[in-house]
Design a protein around this motif. Structure first.
Motif, PDB file in Angstrom:
ATOM      1  N   ALA A 349       1.924  -1.175   0.860  1.00 51.95           N
ATOM      2  CA  ALA A 349       3.300  -0.672   0.749  1.00 51.95           C
ATOM      3  C   ALA A 349       3.317   0.789   0.323  1.00 51.95           C
ATOM      4  O   ALA A 349       4.079   1.602   0.868  1.00 51.95           O
ATOM      5  CB  ALA A 349       4.100  -1.529  -0.225  1.00 51.95           C
ATOM      6  N   SER A 350       2.475   1.135  -0.637  1.00 52.53           N
ATOM      7  CA  SER A 350       2.429   2.520  -1.116  1.00 52.53           C
ATOM      8  C   SER A 350       1.943   3.459  -0.021  1.00 52.53           C
ATOM      9  O   SER A 350       2.502   4.548   0.185  1.00 52.53           O
ATOM     10  CB  SER A 350       1.522   2.621  -2.346  1.00 52.53           C
ATOM     11  N   LYS A 351       0.894   3.045   0.701  1.00 55.55           N
ATOM     12  CA  LYS A 351       0.383   3.880   1.779  1.00 55.55           C
ATOM     13  C   LYS A 351       1.390   3.986   2.918  1.00 55.55           C
ATOM     14  O   LYS A 351       1.516   5.039   3.557  1.00 55.55           O
ATOM     15  CB  LYS A 351      -0.944   3.317   2.303  1.00 55.55           C
ATOM     16  N   LEU A 352       2.119   2.889   3.164  1.00 57.53           N
ATOM     17  CA  LEU A 352       3.116   2.893   4.232  1.00 57.53           C
ATOM     18  C   LEU A 352       4.254   3.863   3.911  1.00 57.53           C
ATOM     19  O   LEU A 352       4.729   4.596   4.792  1.00 57.53           O
ATOM     20  CB  LEU A 352       3.669   1.489   4.446  1.00 57.53           C
ATOM     21  N   VAL A 353       4.691   3.870   2.657  1.00 53.83           N
ATOM     22  CA  VAL A 353       5.771   4.797   2.256  1.00 53.83           C
ATOM     23  C   VAL A 353       5.317   6.254   2.425  1.00 53.83           C
ATOM     24  O   VAL A 353       6.057   7.104   2.946  1.00 53.83           O
ATOM     25  CB  VAL A 353       6.198   4.520   0.801  1.00 53.83           C
ATOM     26  N   ILE A 354       4.094   6.549   1.996  1.00 51.20           N
ATOM     27  CA  ILE A 354       3.564   7.900   2.145  1.00 51.20           C
ATOM     28  C   ILE A 354       3.472   8.263   3.629  1.00 51.20           C
ATOM     29  O   ILE A 354       3.861   9.366   4.047  1.00 51.20           O
ATOM     30  CB  ILE A 354       2.183   8.013   1.476  1.00 51.20           C
ATOM     31  N   PHE A 355       2.954   7.333   4.422  1.00 52.72           N
ATOM     32  CA  PHE A 355       2.809   7.565   5.864  1.00 52.72           C
ATOM     33  C   PHE A 355       4.160   7.856   6.511  1.00 52.72           C
ATOM     34  O   PHE A 355       4.298   8.807   7.293  1.00 52.72           O
ATOM     35  CB  PHE A 355       2.156   6.333   6.495  1.00 52.72           C
ATOM     36  N   CYS A 356       5.151   7.040   6.187  1.00 52.07           N
ATOM     37  CA  CYS A 356       6.477   7.210   6.813  1.00 52.07           C
ATOM     38  C   CYS A 356       7.167   8.489   6.360  1.00 52.07           C
ATOM     39  O   CYS A 356       7.853   9.157   7.152  1.00 52.07           O
ATOM     40  CB  CYS A 356       7.347   5.990   6.498  1.00 52.07           C
ATOM     41  N   ASN A 357       6.992   8.849   5.097  1.00 50.56           N
ATOM     42  CA  ASN A 357       7.616  10.078   4.607  1.00 50.56           C
ATOM     43  C   ASN A 357       7.004  11.325   5.233  1.00 50.56           C
ATOM     44  O   ASN A 357       7.635  12.381   5.285  1.00 50.56           O
ATOM     45  CB  ASN A 357       7.493  10.155   3.091  1.00 50.56           C
ATOM     46  N   ASN A 358       5.764  11.171   5.703  1.00 44.46           N
ATOM     47  CA  ASN A 358       5.075  12.319   6.322  1.00 44.46           C
ATOM     48  C   ASN A 358       5.318  12.442   7.817  1.00 44.46           C
ATOM     49  O   ASN A 358       4.854  13.395   8.444  1.00 44.46           O
ATOM     50  CB  ASN A 358       3.569  12.247   6.060  1.00 44.46           C
ATOM     51  N   LEU A 359       6.004  11.469   8.394  1.00 44.85           N
ATOM     52  CA  LEU A 359       6.249  11.520   9.844  1.00 44.85           C
ATOM     53  C   LEU A 359       7.168  12.695  10.177  1.00 44.85           C
ATOM     54  O   LEU A 359       8.162  12.912   9.492  1.00 44.85           O
ATOM     55  CB  LEU A 359       6.875  10.202  10.324  1.00 44.85           C
TER      56      LEU A 359
END
Length: 359
Positions: A349-359
């Motif tokens: 979940a933490s990595k997914l949030v970081i990934f999505c915020n960087n899109l």
């Protein structure tokens, strides 16, 4: 302003898809303060894991999550900022049109695998004909993948490895119906070590009843034969199931959700991957065993591999069970070490949030 995320879940494999999506939705809401809508096409199956769901409601709030019934007459005109398409379930065309207007970001959450190709495909993009971009997110067991679902309240496995198996072995049994259930129960019953086997009420219960010569088994019932005692449990909530895994010495798990929870429980487990055509699930199993048990002594590794492969077969030899019990201490130590290693990585979940915020 709180980000709005939509998670789309199509129930294909009974509880696996909704199990993963429900855990992820709750964690995104509670730990990352996101406004989450969970779209589910089969509320009846979802209700098994979310008992407070109202089947007739098209929209309802449970544990801070807005649960939406994904049906033909649903209103798909309001797209979220971030859209998670779970397991390539396919999004409604009307919703995709709304995503274009909203300029939503689009991520497909893939199935979990330990196969090395997942690192190559993780975070890759797929431009769509309508001009949008679909991003692929692969959960996994290495830093180069999307990680594993793990909530903050889960403690690391800290207790030292036991030196020998306990006298009264506790086993949990959760599997697909095509597993060699009867021959496993026979092997346990014929063994020398007493085993107390907990079986949640699922589709395998008729086979368990048949082994004991019963027409059916009821929740709360206990039946014994030889070294084996089976106790039938109700269908458990996710929290109660997680507790069961930590209390048992050996856990039989399946699919994705219970597989990951067995890892965090830190107890020896036998994983049954979802059955695929032409045996495509076997390479997935072998890749996981090779990756997860790198520190296991070769003798114990061979025993663990034999146990897993026997569990994928149509019959189960008693000698496989006996060998597994004899190697339990080494398997236990390696399982705990593997759990601690994965615990040191950032959760999905933490990595997914970081990934999505960087899109």
């Amino acid at each position: 302003m709180t980000q709005r995320w939509d998670v789309f879940c199509k129930v294909v494999d009974n509880f696996g898809d909704i199990g993963v999506c429900w855990r992820l939705a709750r964690q995104l809401q509670s730990e990352h303060q996101l406004d989450i809508r969970l779209w589910v096409d089969d509320l009846q199956v979802a209700q098994r894991l979310i008992p407070s769901l109202t089947l007739a409601a098209t929209e309802q709030r449970v544990d801070g999550i807005r649960v939406m019934h994904w049906c033909a007459d649903a209103d798909f005109s309001d797209a979220a900022d971030m859209v998670i398409e779970a397991f390539a379930c396919g999004l409604p065309p009307a919703y995709i049109a709304a995503m274009q207007q909203q300029q939503s970001r689009w991520v497909n959450l893939e199935y979990l695998t330990a196969e090395t190709w997942a690192e190559d495909f993780h975070a890759k993009t797929s431009p769509q004909a309508n001009g949008m971009v679909r991003h692929f997110y692969f959960p996994g067991f290495t830093q180069a993948t999307g990680g594993l679902i793990r909530e903050r309240h889960i403690p690391p496995v800290l207790h030292p490895p036991a030196k020998q198996a306990v006298n009264a072995c506790k086993v949990s049994l959760f599997c697909y119906p095509h597993a060699p259930i009867i021959s496993l129960l026979s092997a346990i019953a014929e063994g020398k070590q007493p085993v107390h086997c907990y079986v949640p009420s699922t589709t395998i219960l008729p086979q368990v009843a048949d082994f004991f010569g019963k027409t059916s088994l009821q929740v709360g019932q206990m039946v014994s034969h030889g070294a084996l005692t089976v106790e039938v449990l109700p269908f458990l909530s996710q929290a109660d199931y997680d507790q069961l895994l930590t209390r048992c010495d050996i856990n039989f798990v399946r699919g994705e959700d219970s597989w990951v929870r067995a890892i965090w429980a830190g107890k020896p487990f036998i994983w049954q991957p979802y059955l695929q055509e032409e045996g495509a699930h076997i390479p997935k199993l072998k890749a996981f065993l090779a990756q997860h048990y790198q520190s296991m002594p070769i003798t114990a590794l061979n025993v663990s591999q034999a146990m897993h492969m026997a569990w994928q077969d149509t019959a189960f030899q008693a000698s496989v069970w006996d060998d597994y019990l004899a190697a339990w201490s080494s398997i236990n130590a390696a399982t705990q070490e593997a759990s601690r290693t994965l615990f040191s990585q950032t959760d999905l979940a933490s990595k997914l949030v970081i990934f999505c915020n960087n899109l």
